[in-house]
Design a protein around this motif. Structure first.
Motif, PDB file in Angstrom:
ATOM      1  N   GLU A 169     -37.434  24.167  11.902  1.00  0.00           N
ATOM      2  CA  GLU A 169     -38.014  23.925  10.577  1.00  0.00           C
ATOM      3  C   GLU A 169     -38.783  25.151  10.116  1.00  0.00           C
ATOM      4  O   GLU A 169     -39.524  25.758  10.898  1.00  0.00           O
ATOM      5  CB  GLU A 169     -38.966  22.716  10.623  1.00  0.00           C
ATOM      6  CG  GLU A 169     -38.273  21.385  10.848  1.00  0.00           C
ATOM      7  CD  GLU A 169     -37.664  20.806   9.581  1.00  0.00           C
ATOM      8  OE1 GLU A 169     -37.688  21.474   8.528  1.00  0.00           O
ATOM      9  OE2 GLU A 169     -37.156  19.672   9.658  1.00  0.00           O
ATOM     10  N   SER A 178     -39.626  27.611   6.111  1.00  0.00           N
ATOM     11  CA  SER A 178     -39.820  27.558   4.663  1.00  0.00           C
ATOM     12  C   SER A 178     -39.183  28.769   4.002  1.00  0.00           C
ATOM     13  O   SER A 178     -38.847  29.752   4.674  1.00  0.00           O
ATOM     14  CB  SER A 178     -41.320  27.516   4.329  1.00  0.00           C
ATOM     15  OG  SER A 178     -41.968  28.685   4.820  1.00  0.00           O
ATOM     16  N   GLU A 179     -39.011  28.694   2.737  1.00  0.00           N
ATOM     17  CA  GLU A 179     -38.461  29.736   1.851  1.00  0.00           C
ATOM     18  C   GLU A 179     -36.985  30.010   2.091  1.00  0.00           C
ATOM     19  O   GLU A 179     -36.176  29.979   1.166  1.00  0.00           O
ATOM     20  CB  GLU A 179     -39.256  31.048   1.935  1.00  0.00           C
ATOM     21  CG  GLU A 179     -38.797  32.049   0.884  1.00  0.00           C
ATOM     22  CD  GLU A 179     -39.609  33.335   0.863  1.00  0.00           C
ATOM     23  OE1 GLU A 179     -39.522  34.044  -0.148  1.00  0.00           O
ATOM     24  OE2 GLU A 179     -40.308  33.633   1.846  1.00  0.00           O
ATOM     25  N   VAL A 180     -36.597  30.295   3.348  1.00  0.00           N
ATOM     26  CA  VAL A 180     -35.207  30.631   3.664  1.00  0.00           C
ATOM     27  C   VAL A 180     -34.642  29.574   4.605  1.00  0.00           C
ATOM     28  O   VAL A 180     -35.314  29.132   5.536  1.00  0.00           O
ATOM     29  CB  VAL A 180     -35.121  32.016   4.341  1.00  0.00           C
ATOM     30  CG1 VAL A 180     -33.688  32.330   4.770  1.00  0.00           C
ATOM     31  CG2 VAL A 180     -35.661  33.106   3.414  1.00  0.00           C
ATOM     32  N   VAL A 181     -33.376  29.184   4.354  1.00  0.00           N
ATOM     33  CA  VAL A 181     -32.682  28.296   5.283  1.00  0.00           C
ATOM     34  C   VAL A 181     -31.391  28.962   5.719  1.00  0.00           C
ATOM     35  O   VAL A 181     -30.628  29.478   4.896  1.00  0.00           O
ATOM     36  CB  VAL A 181     -32.394  26.899   4.682  1.00  0.00           C
ATOM     37  CG1 VAL A 181     -31.568  26.977   3.402  1.00  0.00           C
ATOM     38  CG2 VAL A 181     -31.708  25.997   5.717  1.00  0.00           C
ATOM     39  N   ALA A 199     -37.966  30.920   9.040  1.00  0.00           N
ATOM     40  CA  ALA A 199     -36.917  30.221   8.291  1.00  0.00           C
ATOM     41  C   ALA A 199     -36.484  28.929   8.972  1.00  0.00           C
ATOM     42  O   ALA A 199     -36.623  28.768  10.187  1.00  0.00           O
ATOM     43  CB  ALA A 199     -35.699  31.133   8.128  1.00  0.00           C
ATOM     44  N   THR A 200     -35.933  28.032   8.175  1.00  0.00           N
ATOM     45  CA  THR A 200     -35.271  26.838   8.698  1.00  0.00           C
ATOM     46  C   THR A 200     -33.894  27.242   9.220  1.00  0.00           C
ATOM     47  O   THR A 200     -33.231  28.103   8.628  1.00  0.00           O
ATOM     48  CB  THR A 200     -35.111  25.777   7.591  1.00  0.00           C
ATOM     49  OG1 THR A 200     -36.419  25.376   7.152  1.00  0.00           O
ATOM     50  CG2 THR A 200     -34.347  24.565   8.076  1.00  0.00           C
ATOM     51  N   GLN A 213     -31.410  20.668   2.027  1.00  0.00           N
ATOM     52  CA  GLN A 213     -32.008  21.936   2.447  1.00  0.00           C
ATOM     53  C   GLN A 213     -32.039  22.942   1.305  1.00  0.00           C
ATOM     54  O   GLN A 213     -32.991  23.713   1.172  1.00  0.00           O
ATOM     55  CB  GLN A 213     -31.254  22.509   3.646  1.00  0.00           C
ATOM     56  CG  GLN A 213     -31.373  21.691   4.916  1.00  0.00           C
ATOM     57  CD  GLN A 213     -32.815  21.501   5.350  1.00  0.00           C
ATOM     58  OE1 GLN A 213     -33.614  22.430   5.304  1.00  0.00           O
ATOM     59  NE2 GLN A 213     -33.156  20.297   5.774  1.00  0.00           N
ATOM     60  N   THR A 214     -31.015  22.936   0.476  1.00  0.00           N
ATOM     61  CA  THR A 214     -30.982  23.836  -0.683  1.00  0.00           C
ATOM     62  C   THR A 214     -32.123  23.523  -1.634  1.00  0.00           C
ATOM     63  O   THR A 214     -32.767  24.429  -2.183  1.00  0.00           O
ATOM     64  CB  THR A 214     -29.635  23.727  -1.413  1.00  0.00           C
ATOM     65  OG1 THR A 214     -28.582  24.142  -0.522  1.00  0.00           O
ATOM     66  CG2 THR A 214     -29.597  24.595  -2.659  1.00  0.00           C
ATOM     67  N   ARG A 267     -35.051  22.496  -1.059  1.00  0.00           N
ATOM     68  CA  ARG A 267     -36.403  22.838  -0.600  1.00  0.00           C
ATOM     69  C   ARG A 267     -36.568  24.280  -0.129  1.00  0.00           C
ATOM     70  O   ARG A 267     -37.596  24.634   0.444  1.00  0.00           O
ATOM     71  CB  ARG A 267     -36.862  21.872   0.486  1.00  0.00           C
ATOM     72  CG  ARG A 267     -35.979  21.753   1.699  1.00  0.00           C
ATOM     73  CD  ARG A 267     -36.535  20.756   2.710  1.00  0.00           C
ATOM     74  NE  ARG A 267     -37.761  21.240   3.311  1.00  0.00           N
ATOM     75  CZ  ARG A 267     -37.819  21.867   4.485  1.00  0.00           C
ATOM     76  NH1 ARG A 267     -36.714  22.101   5.179  1.00  0.00           N
ATOM     77  NH2 ARG A 267     -38.967  22.262   4.978  1.00  0.00           N
ATOM     78  N   HIS A 268     -35.564  25.126  -0.394  1.00  0.00           N
ATOM     79  CA  HIS A 268     -35.657  26.526  -0.012  1.00  0.00           C
ATOM     80  C   HIS A 268     -35.272  27.434  -1.179  1.00  0.00           C
ATOM     81  O   HIS A 268     -34.436  27.072  -2.008  1.00  0.00           O
ATOM     82  CB  HIS A 268     -34.759  26.828   1.187  1.00  0.00           C
ATOM     83  CG  HIS A 268     -35.199  26.161   2.451  1.00  0.00           C
ATOM     84  ND1 HIS A 268     -34.819  24.873   2.787  1.00  0.00           N
ATOM     85  CD2 HIS A 268     -36.012  26.588   3.462  1.00  0.00           C
ATOM     86  CE1 HIS A 268     -35.374  24.550   3.947  1.00  0.00           C
ATOM     87  NE2 HIS A 268     -36.095  25.572   4.373  1.00  0.00           N
ATOM     88  N   THR A 308     -29.603  27.672  -6.758  1.00  0.00           N
ATOM     89  CA  THR A 308     -30.348  28.373  -5.714  1.00  0.00           C
ATOM     90  C   THR A 308     -29.608  29.636  -5.277  1.00  0.00           C
ATOM     91  O   THR A 308     -28.377  29.649  -5.221  1.00  0.00           O
ATOM     92  CB  THR A 308     -30.541  27.439  -4.504  1.00  0.00           C
ATOM     93  OG1 THR A 308     -31.223  26.274  -4.916  1.00  0.00           O
ATOM     94  CG2 THR A 308     -31.329  28.118  -3.403  1.00  0.00           C
TER      95      THR A 308
END
Length: 198
Positions: free
Chosen positions: A71, A73-76, A96-97, A115-116, A118-119, A149
Motif C-alpha cells: 500500500e 500513495s500517489e503512484v500505483v 508507491a502502491t 486503484q486508478t 486513488r492515485h 489519470t
C-alpha cells in the motif's frame, strides 16, 4: 524469448492469460489452468524465481483477480509476472502502491479502476512488448471508462531483443528497480513542470 506472448494471446477469444510473479504462483496457476474448463496460458520467464516458499496444497486461483502486495500513495504499480519483485523494490523507494495483477485476461477491472481512482499516476510493468500487451489492456479499460489519470506503460520496445542474461537485458531496458524508479521520477517531474507552466 516470449516477449510477444501477452500481445498475441490477448487476441484469442475466451483465453485465460496468467502471469505468475514467483515459483509458488507458477505452480498454483498451472493447477488453475488445468482445472479451468477452457483455454488457458501461463507466461513465465526462463531462469530462477525469487525463492519463495512453495505451498504444498494445490488451490485454483479465482480467475481474473489481482492482489495488492504493498500500500502506498500517489503512484500505483500494476505489475505483471516477473516484474512484481522489482516493482516492490521501486515501491519501497517511491512510497508507491504495488499490485500483483496475476491475470492479463481477464483483467481485474474492479481493482484497476479502484486503484486508478486513488492515485495520480498509474504505471504498468510487464516483461512483454508494450505494443498490445498487458499495459495496453489497462489503457483500453481506462479509456472505455472515461478515466483521465496519467498512465506510464513500461515494458519492452517494439523490436527483437538481443539474447543474453535476462537480468542484464531487463536492466538495459530500464525494467529493473533502478530503471523503474528513474522512469517514474522523470514522468512526475514532467507533470510538475507542465502543471507549473499552465
Amino acid at each position: 524469448a516470449g516477449i510477444f506472448d501477452l500481445s498475441y494471446l490477448r487476441c484469442v477469444p475466451n483465453m485465460i492469460v496468467m502471469t505468475p510473479s514467483d515459483e509458488n504462483e507458477t505452480r498454483q496457476m498451472l493447477y488453475t489452468g488445468w482445472v479451468h474448463e477452457g483455454p488457458a496460458a501461463i507466461r513465465y520467464p526462463r531462469g530462477r524465481g525469487p525463492g519463495v516458499v512453495i505451498e504444498q496444497n494445490m488451490t485454483a486461483m479465482p480467475i481474473g483477480k489481482a492482489r495488492i502486495v504493498r500500500e502506498g500513495s500517489e503512484v500505483v504499480f500494476l505489475a505483471f509476472g516477473s516484474l512484481v519483485p522489482p516493482a516492490l523494490v521501486a515501491g519501497d523507494t517511491l512510497g508507491a502502491t504495488v499490485v500483483d495483477m496475476r491475470f492479463v485476461k481477464p483483467l481485474d477491472e474492479d481493482c484497476v479502476i479502484a486503484q486508478t481512482a486513488r492515485h495520480a499516476l498509474v504505471v504498468t510493468l510487464e516483461e512483454n512488448v508494450v505494443a498490445g500487451g498487458a499495459g495496453s489492456a489497462v489503457n483500453e479499460l481506462l479509456l472505455a471508462r472515461g478515466m483521465n489519470t496519467a498512465v506510464l506503460n513500461l515494458g519492452l520496445p517494439d523490436r527483437f531483443p538481443a539474447h543474453g542474461n535476462p537480468d542484464h537485458e531487463l536492466a538495459s531496458y530500464g525494467l529493473d528497480a533502478d530503471g523503474i524508479v528513474a522512469s517514474v521520477r522523470a514522468r512526475l517531474a514532467d507533470a510538475a513542470r507542465s502543471s507549473s507552466a499552465g
